[in-house]
Design a protein around this motif. Structure first.
Motif: not given
Length: 94
Positions: A47-70
């Motif tokens: 999760i910390t790496s997802i956060r770093h990736a999102a920061d590097s791209l200027g997006v919210d971390p959840m935009e890079l993830c599968f939806p939690l509700d499926g």
């Protein structure tokens, strides 16, 4: 439930910013090989790496993830690279 990186969304976000893999990886503080493995879905980052990736791209971390509700993501990435050919707007008449 822990968020999981969606490789297609990661790649779409990077391409929308016209960043080469090497530059995005550098900004996120990871190797180019690790970033490529994420985009292929071969490895799943913490999760910390997802956060770093999102920061590097200027997006919210959840935009890079599968939806939690499926279901469908609530904040989809938009741009010409996400449209199907049939969805491309027709040119304006002259």
């Amino acid at each position: 439930m822990t968020p999981r990186l969606d490789p297609d969304r990661l790649k779409a976000a990077r391409l929308s910013r016209f960043l080469p893999v090497e530059h995005a990886a550098y900004l996120a503080g990871v190797s180019s090989a690790a970033w490529r493995a994420w985009e292929r879905g071969a490895n799943s980052p913490r999760i910390t790496s997802i956060r770093h990736a999102a920061d590097s791209l200027g997006v919210d971390p959840m935009e890079l993830c599968f939806p939690l509700d499926g279901g469908v993501a609530t904040t989809p990435l938009q741009g010409p690279w996400t449209r199907r050919r049939s969805e491309t707007p027709a040119p304006a008449p002259a």
